[in-house]
Motif scaffolding. Sequence first.
Motif, PDB file in Angstrom:
ATOM      1  N   LYS A  36       0.871  -1.177   0.000  1.00 14.54           N
ATOM      2  CA  LYS A  36       0.000   0.000   0.000  1.00 14.54           C
ATOM      3  C   LYS A  36       0.909   1.229   0.000  1.00 14.54           C
ATOM      4  CE  LYS A  36      -3.374   2.432   2.908  1.00 14.54           C
ATOM      5  NZ  LYS A  36      -4.152   2.957   1.774  1.00 14.54           N
ATOM      6  N   PRO A  37       0.909   2.005  -1.081  1.00 11.02           N
ATOM      7  CA  PRO A  37       1.799   3.179  -1.124  1.00 11.02           C
ATOM      8  C   PRO A  37       1.270   4.306  -0.243  1.00 11.02           C
ATOM      9  CG  PRO A  37       0.408   3.121  -3.070  1.00 11.02           C
ATOM     10  CD  PRO A  37       0.118   1.862  -2.304  1.00 11.02           C
ATOM     11  N   ILE A  38       2.078   5.324  -0.097  1.00 10.72           N
ATOM     12  CA  ILE A  38       1.659   6.516   0.623  1.00 10.72           C
ATOM     13  C   ILE A  38       0.557   7.208  -0.178  1.00 10.72           C
ATOM     14  CG2 ILE A  38       2.404   8.811   1.384  1.00 10.72           C
ATOM     15  CD1 ILE A  38       5.168   7.543   1.959  1.00 10.72           C
ATOM     16  N   SER A  39      -0.495   7.602   0.519  1.00  8.70           N
ATOM     17  CA  SER A  39      -1.632   8.220  -0.144  1.00  8.70           C
ATOM     18  C   SER A  39      -1.201   9.467  -0.916  1.00  8.70           C
ATOM     19  CB  SER A  39      -2.682   8.599   0.907  1.00  8.70           C
ATOM     20  OG  SER A  39      -3.775   9.251   0.308  1.00  8.70           O
ATOM     21  N   GLY A  40      -1.639   9.528  -2.167  1.00 10.27           N
ATOM     22  CA  GLY A  40      -1.309  10.696  -2.990  1.00 10.27           C
ATOM     23  C   GLY A  40      -0.081  10.506  -3.858  1.00 10.27           C
ATOM     24  N   HIS A  41       0.715   9.505  -3.569  1.00  9.35           N
ATOM     25  CA  HIS A  41       1.884   9.250  -4.399  1.00  9.35           C
ATOM     26  C   HIS A  41       1.459   8.623  -5.722  1.00  9.35           C
ATOM     27  CE1 HIS A  41       5.314   9.367  -1.184  1.00  9.35           C
ATOM     28  NE2 HIS A  41       4.602  10.469  -1.224  1.00  9.35           N
ATOM     29  N   ASP A  42       2.152   9.011  -6.795  1.00 14.16           N
ATOM     30  CA  ASP A  42       1.753   8.529  -8.112  1.00 14.16           C
ATOM     31  C   ASP A  42       2.753   7.557  -8.738  1.00 14.16           C
ATOM     32  OD1 ASP A  42       2.565  11.599  -9.991  1.00 14.16           O
ATOM     33  OD2 ASP A  42       3.626  10.528  -8.397  1.00 14.16           O
ATOM     34  N   TYR A  43       3.866   7.323  -8.036  1.00 10.22           N
ATOM     35  CA  TYR A  43       4.827   6.333  -8.507  1.00 10.22           C
ATOM     36  C   TYR A  43       4.930   5.212  -7.471  1.00 10.22           C
ATOM     37  CZ  TYR A  43       6.836   9.079 -12.357  1.00 10.22           C
ATOM     38  OH  TYR A  43       7.030   9.761 -13.527  1.00 10.22           O
ATOM     39  N   LEU A  44       5.029   3.977  -7.970  1.00 13.75           N
ATOM     40  CA  LEU A  44       5.233   2.841  -7.077  1.00 13.75           C
ATOM     41  C   LEU A  44       6.304   1.946  -7.679  1.00 13.75           C
ATOM     42  CD1 LEU A  44       2.776   0.818  -5.029  1.00 13.75           C
ATOM     43  CD2 LEU A  44       4.301  -0.431  -6.567  1.00 13.75           C
ATOM     44  N   PHE A  45       7.216   1.495  -6.811  1.00 11.62           N
ATOM     45  CA  PHE A  45       8.383   0.731  -7.237  1.00 11.62           C
ATOM     46  C   PHE A  45       8.449  -0.575  -6.455  1.00 11.62           C
ATOM     47  CE2 PHE A  45      10.431   4.404  -9.286  1.00 11.62           C
ATOM     48  CZ  PHE A  45       9.795   5.455  -8.649  1.00 11.62           C
ATOM     49  N   TRP A  46       8.866  -1.636  -7.129  1.00  8.83           N
ATOM     50  CA  TRP A  46       9.179  -2.906  -6.465  1.00  8.83           C
ATOM     51  C   TRP A  46      10.670  -3.185  -6.645  1.00  8.83           C
ATOM     52  CZ3 TRP A  46       6.350  -5.707  -3.185  1.00  8.83           C
ATOM     53  CH2 TRP A  46       4.947  -5.601  -3.211  1.00  8.83           C
ATOM     54  N   TYR A  47      11.335  -3.472  -5.516  1.00  9.71           N
ATOM     55  CA  TYR A  47      12.751  -3.789  -5.510  1.00  9.71           C
ATOM     56  C   TYR A  47      12.966  -5.162  -4.863  1.00  9.71           C
ATOM     57  CZ  TYR A  47      13.918   1.194  -6.227  1.00  9.71           C
ATOM     58  OH  TYR A  47      14.040   2.467  -6.735  1.00  9.71           O
ATOM     59  N   ARG A  48      14.120  -5.745  -5.194  1.00  9.89           N
ATOM     60  CA  ARG A  48      14.558  -6.967  -4.539  1.00  9.89           C
ATOM     61  C   ARG A  48      15.974  -6.728  -4.010  1.00  9.89           C
ATOM     62  NH1 ARG A  48      14.918 -12.492  -7.968  1.00  9.89           N
ATOM     63  NH2 ARG A  48      16.446 -11.278  -9.139  1.00  9.89           N
ATOM     64  N   GLN A  49      16.221  -7.192  -2.797  1.00  8.40           N
ATOM     65  CA  GLN A  49      17.551  -7.010  -2.201  1.00  8.40           C
ATOM     66  C   GLN A  49      18.110  -8.363  -1.787  1.00  8.40           C
ATOM     67  OE1 GLN A  49      17.916  -4.759   1.556  1.00  8.40           O
ATOM     68  NE2 GLN A  49      19.668  -3.706   0.653  1.00  8.40           N
ATOM     69  N   THR A  50      19.300  -8.669  -2.281  1.00  6.00           N
ATOM     70  CA  THR A  50      20.009  -9.889  -1.916  1.00  6.00           C
ATOM     71  C   THR A  50      21.460  -9.551  -1.624  1.00  6.00           C
ATOM     72  OG1 THR A  50      20.651 -10.369  -4.201  1.00  6.00           O
ATOM     73  CG2 THR A  50      18.571 -11.328  -3.436  1.00  6.00           C
ATOM     74  N   MET A  51      22.134 -10.444  -0.921  1.00  8.98           N
ATOM     75  CA  MET A  51      23.556 -10.241  -0.660  1.00  8.98           C
ATOM     76  C   MET A  51      24.354 -10.294  -1.955  1.00  8.98           C
ATOM     77  SD  MET A  51      24.118  -9.504   2.397  1.00  8.98           S
ATOM     78  CE  MET A  51      25.888  -9.758   2.402  1.00  8.98           C
TER      79      MET A  51
END
Lengths: 112, 112
Positions: free
Chosen positions: B24-39
Amino acid sequence: GESVGLHLPTLSVQEGDNSIINCAYSNSASDYFIWYKQESGKGPQFIIDIRSNMDKRQGQRVTVLLNKTVKHLSLQIAATQPGDSAVYFCAETYLRYGKLTFGQGTILTVHP
Amino acid sequence: DAGVIQSPRHEVTEMGQEVTLRCKPISGHDYLFWYRQTMMRGLELLIYFNNNVPIDDSGMPEDRFSAKMPNASFSTLKIQPSEPRDSAVYFCASSLQENIQYFGAGTRLSVL
């Protein structure tokens, strides 16, 4: 087989010292830069940003310096505290692109 | 103010199972990103949306990964079927226009 992970640069300082974390960015067209702090088990947290028309910006206890000639960014933390211990990432983009490219990170450890 | 909210915080599943991560993004934000973090690979952008429309999915590893944003307040990242190499921490972030990205706390995924 043996896994090979990223070997992050590390910086160890004593409480009260000033810390300088460096970052070399990759794209000469980048015009917007951000520093993030990531504590263990948490998501990256915004610290400070700078646009390419500036070479220095100050926040509370933090200063970011930008050298576009050599594509170098640094984060200075004054009077470092144990709570500053974290991994610090620089990120770059060019405005209206929306997509950040993150550096590999630097581990900062602050000893009491 | 509520920040970016991700669920679940931890997910343990068996190889071959379907996994759905939520944001759930911050209300009013128009960009949403998905990231993956690994060692191994650090923080990688998988996909991002602008006004609920996917803009760049070049970071999605393969067809087993899919992401949707049915409305401005909800996004999912689905892995079907999951594999052990998908084990990572997955972050969602949102921003207002092309500005500072704010990250959620992440979902730690373990595929056995």
